[in-house]
Design a protein around this motif. Structure first.
Motif, PDB file in Angstrom:
ATOM      1  N   GLU A  48       0.781  -1.231   0.000  1.00 22.64           N
ATOM      2  CA  GLU A  48       0.000   0.000   0.000  1.00 22.64           C
ATOM      3  C   GLU A  48       0.816   1.285   0.000  1.00 22.64           C
ATOM      4  O   GLU A  48       0.331   2.327  -0.437  1.00 22.64           O
ATOM      5  CB  GLU A  48      -0.991  -0.014   1.163  1.00 22.64           C
ATOM      6  CG  GLU A  48      -2.331  -0.562   0.715  1.00 22.64           C
ATOM      7  CD  GLU A  48      -3.185  -1.097   1.851  1.00 22.64           C
ATOM      8  OE1 GLU A  48      -3.499  -0.321   2.762  1.00 22.64           O
ATOM      9  OE2 GLU A  48      -3.537  -2.290   1.807  1.00 22.64           O
ATOM     10  N   ASP A 112      -6.694  -0.690  -5.371  1.00 23.16           N
ATOM     11  CA  ASP A 112      -6.206  -1.787  -4.547  1.00 23.16           C
ATOM     12  C   ASP A 112      -7.116  -2.991  -4.752  1.00 23.16           C
ATOM     13  O   ASP A 112      -8.301  -2.840  -5.008  1.00 23.16           O
ATOM     14  CB  ASP A 112      -6.209  -1.345  -3.079  1.00 23.16           C
ATOM     15  CG  ASP A 112      -5.250  -2.176  -2.240  1.00 23.16           C
ATOM     16  OD1 ASP A 112      -4.585  -3.070  -2.802  1.00 23.16           O
ATOM     17  OD2 ASP A 112      -5.169  -1.916  -1.025  1.00 23.16           O
ATOM     18  N   GLU A 113      -6.563  -4.197  -4.616  1.00 25.60           N
ATOM     19  CA  GLU A 113      -7.310  -5.445  -4.825  1.00 25.60           C
ATOM     20  C   GLU A 113      -7.991  -5.430  -6.187  1.00 25.60           C
ATOM     21  O   GLU A 113      -9.174  -5.757  -6.310  1.00 25.60           O
ATOM     22  CB  GLU A 113      -8.381  -5.646  -3.742  1.00 25.60           C
ATOM     23  CG  GLU A 113      -7.950  -5.258  -2.342  1.00 25.60           C
ATOM     24  CD  GLU A 113      -7.206  -6.361  -1.618  1.00 25.60           C
ATOM     25  OE1 GLU A 113      -7.199  -7.492  -2.127  1.00 25.60           O
ATOM     26  OE2 GLU A 113      -6.607  -6.074  -0.566  1.00 25.60           O
ATOM     27  N   ARG A 231       2.492  -7.762   8.004  1.00 27.07           N
ATOM     28  CA  ARG A 231       1.331  -7.493   8.851  1.00 27.07           C
ATOM     29  C   ARG A 231       1.312  -8.448  10.033  1.00 27.07           C
ATOM     30  O   ARG A 231       1.066  -8.058  11.176  1.00 27.07           O
ATOM     31  CB  ARG A 231       0.041  -7.616   8.040  1.00 27.07           C
ATOM     32  CG  ARG A 231      -1.206  -7.296   8.864  1.00 27.07           C
ATOM     33  CD  ARG A 231      -2.496  -7.441   8.071  1.00 27.07           C
ATOM     34  NE  ARG A 231      -2.608  -6.453   7.013  1.00 27.07           N
ATOM     35  CZ  ARG A 231      -2.719  -6.744   5.730  1.00 27.07           C
ATOM     36  NH1 ARG A 231      -2.743  -8.013   5.339  1.00 27.07           N
ATOM     37  NH2 ARG A 231      -2.834  -5.794   4.844  1.00 27.07           N
TER      38      ARG A 231
END
Ligand SMILES: Nc1ncnc2c1ncn2[C@@H]1O[C@H](COP(=O)(O)OP(=O)(O)OP(=O)(O)O)[C@@H](O)[C@H]1O
Ligand SMILES: [Mg+2]
Length: 414
Positions: A48, A112-113, A231
């Motif tokens: 991101e 995104d995605e 993450r």
């Protein structure tokens, strides 16, 4: 090289891994062009930040930057969100509305995605990319826009193309400049750097000394598979910082936080796990099945109830149907006479329903409350178990990624 270090500093990017440096270098080099960029990498690898780097090094840096999570927008409204709509183009479209592609004119859009885009939206997107043109939903007039598109995905998009879920022409168009973010397990010592960085951050936030992994724990960090990548590492560093008293973290402590340390590629614990754990996960699965069945059952009951209600007639039920109906609705306390197979077949179900209306409603409400609690719990569990990877969590739950997104939003689980 010097430049890369300052980019990292400015954007809080930790690590010196070659693959990461390369990705960052490409981002900086491609920034001043208007080329489309496709960022790929597993979930949690840090995709991101890249579009932000590209935007801020581009000539559009004073233009707007809009990040859109394509997976989080319901299919029904995505075209309108991206491209806008005309007044009255669908029920509820009381005003015309500008889409992101119009608003971001002169700037950058981060999709995104991107693999989650419905095929029909992919067609519209291709048109913007190729001709700089789009049409609002419900309009037949083309509009011009000047937008730089950066897209990201954690799915294997080549496979999505092969399976017909993603348009090949769009893929090539987006993939003009590919940037691949390496998985955490490929980054060697960066893992330790990242762990240290997160440990220090959390220590500051919670005003306590930072945790330190000992030599064995460091080996463990280096050898772990990290399905949820950075993450997951961040989450674990936070959990350990908060939960553990000790500040020196041994491999014994760490092992409690690394799911399936010995068997990282297997989605389900097989060996070396305590029975208690596998029992509880089996129990969870059983719970899920039971709850699903229960809610199906309720739907069926309601359906049948309604069907009987509309005709008010059960005369055509067979003997066994009659018995089933009696069993099914015993909790609704219908008058048993209604189900006697005598020659007075017409039943005023509505009357009965009215008598039981309040009780009936309460039951349903309570049930759906506990169901949603249960669902929330299961979603959290599945996310946790899969290191925050939504795709894996969704497939474990047997729901689509899109549904999972919706539920995460709905329950505020972000
Ligand atoms: N190199 C890095 N240095 C510091 N923090 C990082 C780094 N890479 C990732 N992170 C942090 O890890 C977390 C996950 O990153 P991010 O949200 O960008 O993942 P992603 O690649 O978009 O994953 P997904 O495909 O699941 O959306 C973020 O909190 C991010 O700040
Ligand atoms: Mg992401």
């Amino acid at each position: 090289m010097q430049e890369l270090q300052s980019v990292k500093q400015r954007f809080g990017i930790i690590g010196n891994n070659e693959g990461l440096n390369r990705a960052l270098d490409i981002a900086v080099q491609v920034a001043p062009t208007d080329l489309s960029v496709l960022i790929t990498g597993e979930s949690g690898t840090g995709k991101e930040i890249f579009p932000q780097v590209i935007h801020s090094f581009s000539l559009r840096k004073h233009g707007s930057y809009i990040a859109v999570n394509c997976g989080a927008i319901p299919e029904g409204t995505i075209d309108s969100e991206l491209f806008g709509h005309e007044k009255g183009s669908f029920t509820g479209a009381t005003d015309s509305r500008k889409g992101y592609f119009e608003v971001a004119n002169g700037g950058t859009i981060f999709l995104d995605e991107v693999a989650e885009l419905p095929l029909s939206t992919q067609v519209r997107l291709l048109r913007v990319l190729e001709a700089g043109e789009f049409m609002k939903v419900g309009s037949s007039k083309s509009q011009k826009t000047d937008v730089r598109v950066i897209a990201a995905t954690n799915v294997d998009i080549v496979q999505a193309v092969a399976e017909g879920r993603f348009r090949e022409d769009l893929f090539y168009r987006l993939n003009t400049v590919p940037i691949r973010i390496p998985a955490l397990r490929e980054r060697g010592d960066d893992i330790i750097l990242l762990f240290r960085k997160f440990a220090v951050d959390f220590a500051e936030r919670y005003r306590m000394p930072a945790i330190r992994p000992d030599a064995q724990a460091r080996d463990m960090l280096l050898n772990y598979f990290w399905p949820g990548n950075v993450r997951q590492l961040k989450n674990i560093a936070e959990q350990i910082s908060v939960i553990e008293q000790a500040r020196e973290i041994t491999s014994g402590i760490l092992a409690n936080y690394l799911p399936d340390y010995n068997n990282p590629r297997l989605p389900v614990p097989v060996k070396g796990r305590s029975d208690e754990k596998s029992f509880s996960s089996e129990r969870e699965i059983l719970y899920k099945i039971l709850f699903d069945m229960k809610s199906d059952m309720n739907d069926l009951k309601n359906l049948v109830y309604e069907m009987m209600g509309t005709s008010g007639d059960i005369s055509n039920l067979t003997e066994s149907g009659n018995r089933a109906a009696r069993n099914l609705f015993s909790d609704v306390k219908m008058h048993h006479d209604h189900f006697q197979n005598d020659r007075k077949p017409t039943v005023s179900i509505r009357e009965t329903k009215d008598n039981n209306l309040i009780q009936d409603t309460e039951e349903v409400v309570e049930e759906s409350l506990s169901l949603s609690e249960r669902e929330k719990e299961l979603i959290l569990k599945a996310l946790e178990k899969n290191g925050g990877k939504r795709k894996l969590a969704a497939s474990e739950l047997g729901i689509s990624e899109r549904t999972l997104y919706r539920k995460i939003k709905e329950y505020g689980l972000e």
